[in-house]
Design a protein around this motif. Structure first.
Motif, PDB file in Angstrom:
ATOM      1  N   PHE A   1       0.832  -1.202   0.000  1.00 40.66           N
ATOM      2  CA  PHE A   1       0.000   0.000   0.000  1.00 40.66           C
ATOM      3  C   PHE A   1       0.869   1.256   0.000  1.00 40.66           C
ATOM      4  N   ARG A   2       1.939   1.211   0.786  1.00 45.04           N
ATOM      5  CA  ARG A   2       2.864   2.350   0.846  1.00 45.04           C
ATOM      6  C   ARG A   2       3.437   2.657  -0.535  1.00 45.04           C
ATOM      7  N   LEU A   3       3.873   1.625  -1.239  1.00 39.88           N
ATOM      8  CA  LEU A   3       4.531   1.823  -2.522  1.00 39.88           C
ATOM      9  C   LEU A   3       3.558   2.280  -3.600  1.00 39.88           C
ATOM     10  N   VAL A   4       2.339   1.780  -3.544  1.00 40.69           N
ATOM     11  CA  VAL A   4       1.325   2.229  -4.501  1.00 40.69           C
ATOM     12  C   VAL A   4       0.964   3.691  -4.248  1.00 40.69           C
TER      13      VAL A   4
ATOM     14  N   ASN B   1      14.323  -2.096  -1.661  1.00 36.55           N
ATOM     15  CA  ASN B   1      14.661  -1.299  -0.488  1.00 36.55           C
ATOM     16  C   ASN B   1      13.459  -1.067   0.417  1.00 36.55           C
ATOM     17  N   GLN B   2      12.463  -0.354  -0.083  1.00 36.65           N
ATOM     18  CA  GLN B   2      11.329   0.009   0.767  1.00 36.65           C
ATOM     19  C   GLN B   2      10.448  -1.179   1.112  1.00 36.65           C
ATOM     20  N   GLY B   3      10.254  -2.079   0.153  1.00 34.24           N
ATOM     21  CA  GLY B   3       9.409  -3.245   0.419  1.00 34.24           C
ATOM     22  C   GLY B   3      10.030  -4.192   1.427  1.00 34.24           C
ATOM     23  N   CYS B   4      11.299  -4.569   1.214  1.00 33.28           N
ATOM     24  CA  CYS B   4      11.958  -5.484   2.155  1.00 33.28           C
ATOM     25  C   CYS B   4      12.138  -4.836   3.523  1.00 33.28           C
ATOM     26  N   TYR B   5      12.397  -3.524   3.546  1.00 29.08           N
ATOM     27  CA  TYR B   5      12.531  -2.822   4.828  1.00 29.08           C
ATOM     28  C   TYR B   5      11.249  -2.929   5.646  1.00 29.08           C
TER      29      TYR B   5
ATOM     30  N   ALA C   1      -0.538  -5.530  -3.916  1.00 26.59           N
ATOM     31  CA  ALA C   1      -1.444  -4.630  -3.202  1.00 26.59           C
ATOM     32  C   ALA C   1      -2.900  -5.032  -3.414  1.00 26.59           C
ATOM     33  N   VAL C   2      -3.239  -5.400  -4.641  1.00 24.87           N
ATOM     34  CA  VAL C   2      -4.612  -5.836  -4.931  1.00 24.87           C
ATOM     35  C   VAL C   2      -4.923  -7.129  -4.184  1.00 24.87           C
ATOM     36  N   TRP C   3      -3.979  -8.055  -4.184  1.00 24.71           N
ATOM     37  CA  TRP C   3      -4.151  -9.323  -3.459  1.00 24.71           C
ATOM     38  C   TRP C   3      -4.363  -9.071  -1.976  1.00 24.71           C
ATOM     39  N   GLN C   4      -3.567  -8.191  -1.387  1.00 20.90           N
ATOM     40  CA  GLN C   4      -3.698  -7.873   0.035  1.00 20.90           C
ATOM     41  C   GLN C   4      -5.013  -7.158   0.326  1.00 20.90           C
ATOM     42  N   PHE C   5      -5.431  -6.279  -0.569  1.00 25.98           N
ATOM     43  CA  PHE C   5      -6.687  -5.542  -0.377  1.00 25.98           C
ATOM     44  C   PHE C   5      -7.875  -6.493  -0.294  1.00 25.98           C
ATOM     45  N   PHE C   6      -7.980  -7.397  -1.268  1.00 28.59           N
ATOM     46  CA  PHE C   6      -9.111  -8.333  -1.269  1.00 28.59           C
ATOM     47  C   PHE C   6      -8.988  -9.347  -0.130  1.00 28.59           C
TER      48      PHE C   6
ATOM     49  N   ASP D   1      -4.405   4.980  12.808  1.00 27.49           N
ATOM     50  CA  ASP D   1      -2.983   4.667  12.914  1.00 27.49           C
ATOM     51  C   ASP D   1      -2.489   3.910  11.678  1.00 27.49           C
ATOM     52  N   GLY D   2      -3.267   2.936  11.229  1.00 26.11           N
ATOM     53  CA  GLY D   2      -2.864   2.138  10.078  1.00 26.11           C
ATOM     54  C   GLY D   2      -2.812   2.950   8.795  1.00 26.11           C
ATOM     55  N   TRP D   3      -3.895   3.672   8.494  1.00 26.93           N
ATOM     56  CA  TRP D   3      -3.931   4.456   7.261  1.00 26.93           C
ATOM     57  C   TRP D   3      -3.005   5.665   7.350  1.00 26.93           C
ATOM     58  N   GLY D   4      -2.844   6.218   8.556  1.00 24.78           N
ATOM     59  CA  GLY D   4      -1.890   7.321   8.724  1.00 24.78           C
ATOM     60  C   GLY D   4      -0.470   6.872   8.417  1.00 24.78           C
ATOM     61  N   ALA D   5      -0.133   5.631   8.835  1.00 24.84           N
ATOM     62  CA  ALA D   5       1.188   5.088   8.544  1.00 24.84           C
ATOM     63  C   ALA D   5       1.386   4.899   7.046  1.00 24.84           C
ATOM     64  N   VAL D   6       0.346   4.413   6.353  1.00 25.90           N
ATOM     65  CA  VAL D   6       0.433   4.233   4.901  1.00 25.90           C
ATOM     66  C   VAL D   6       0.690   5.567   4.210  1.00 25.90           C
ATOM     67  N   ILE D   7      -0.032   6.599   4.620  1.00 26.54           N
ATOM     68  CA  ILE D   7       0.119   7.919   3.992  1.00 26.54           C
ATOM     69  C   ILE D   7       1.487   8.514   4.295  1.00 26.54           C
ATOM     70  N   TYR D   8       1.896   8.449   5.556  1.00 24.37           N
ATOM     71  CA  TYR D   8       3.205   9.004   5.915  1.00 24.37           C
ATOM     72  C   TYR D   8       4.323   8.297   5.157  1.00 24.37           C
TER      73      TYR D   8
END
Length: 335
Positions: A59-62, A112-116, A229-234, A248-255
């Motif tokens: 979600f972060r990367l998308v 980088n970002q995904g594995c982190y 991301a689509v797989w995780q969403f469904f 907290d969850g969506w705020g983390a995604v946006i940040y």
């Protein structure tokens, strides 16, 4: 200087007529970058309380790709009044290849970002910060192997000193449980991906637009992880967990998507235009210090003597690297 490639000075040479930003602007940009990435450790751990690791990472990367795409089309790259937007970036009669965009997006965004993000779910913050702290060592070695930077005794000593300080900080903060080999290996892969992205990005940013290169790599990375991301969403919707994700969850995604990915890496590429890869990468060692200070202010965590000494070693190592940016003498250069 070894034959076959540019020297460290040549790797930061600007096109004729392009002004160099003042030292104060470079310093402020670097401080902002360190702050955002230091806080990112805390934000990621908060987000992982409500979202699975793969969901948070994808979600972060998308989000980073979604934010980057309109910014790319709105940019004029210093050409006021230009109405035709094109994906072409020319340099010496060539065009920026799709391959460059894809592999930089893969290294920075996916690896980088995904594995982190995923690795942080299986290890402690202290372990993660120490392993990520090894990135500048890989950056220096990769830069040297590609003849982008000289490997001197002083730089090698500075890297070793700073890494020793990062280890001290990690040990001082390693009271929390949950560190595992799987998380450590994923985080190591993230650090190597970051190092390759920095070195290969340095070569690309010296020829192409830093703005477009950064934005397009974010878009390419988002496309690569979109199926996840689509797989995780469904999956979240089927399990009924989607509606349980709170602020907290969506705020983390946006940040993490907007600030820690899109904005920060755009700024990182801009800084990379005026600094050598190892000099900029050495700032990664300041992240444990930033995270420690944020822990003190936001969480009330005490600063122990071990942490203080580790921080001093980090600063000393970065100073050793940053004060040795000129041309190397043969007697000081490592083979």
């Amino acid at each position: 200087m070894r034959p076959g490639g540019p020297t460290a000075a040549e790797s930061t040479r600007l096109p004729r007529g392009e002004p160099r930003p003042s030292a104060i602007w470079l310093f402020l940009a670097l401080i902002f970058l360190i702050f955002v990435w230091s806080l990112n450790y805390v934000i990621a751990k908060i987000g992982l309380r409500e979202l699975p690791a793969l969901a948070l990472a994808s979600f972060r990367l998308v989000v980073a790709g979604i934010v980057s795409l309109p910014v790319f089309f709105l940019s004029r790259e210093g050409e006021p009044g230009r109405s035709k937007v094109t994906l072409e970036v020319s340099c010496k009669g060539t065009r920026l290849g799709i391959w460059s965009i894809v592999y930089l997006g893969f290294l920075n965004v996916v690896v980088n970002q995904g594995c982190y993000t995923v690795g942080l779910n299986y290890t402690s913050v202290s372990h993660s910060s120490v392993i990520i702290g090894a990135s500048p060592i890989f950056i220096l070695l990769f830069s040297w192997s590609l003849r982008l930077e000289d490997l001197t005794r002083r730089k090698a000593f500075g890297m070793a000193l700073a890494f020793a300080g990062a280890i001290g900080l990690g040990v001082g903060q390693s009271q929390s449980a949950g560190a595992g080999i799987a998380g450590d290996l994923l985080t190591l892969a993230a650090g190597i991906g970051f190092a390759l992205y920095t070195v290969l990005g340095k070569r690309a940013v010296a020829e192409y637009s830093a703005l477009r290169l950064s934005l397009l790599s974010n878009v390419a990375g988002a496309v690569l992880v979109l199926p996840v991301a689509v797989w995780q969403f469904f999956g979240l919707r089927r399990g009924g967990a989607f509606t349980a994700v709170g602020l907290d969850g969506w705020g983390a995604v946006i940040y993490m998507g907007v600030l820690a990915s899109a904005v920060s890496y755009l700024l990182y590429f801009w800084l990379l235009r005026y600094m050598t890869p190892a000099s900029l990468g050495s700032a990664t060692y300041l992240q444990p210090i930033g995270a420690t200070l944020l822990g003190l202010v936001l969480l009330g965590e005490p600063i122990t003597l071990r942490v203080a000494l580790g921080g001093l070693l980090v600063i000393a190592g970065v100073y050793a690297i940053e004060t040795h940016r000129g041309e190397s003498h043969g007697r000081d250069e490592l083979a």
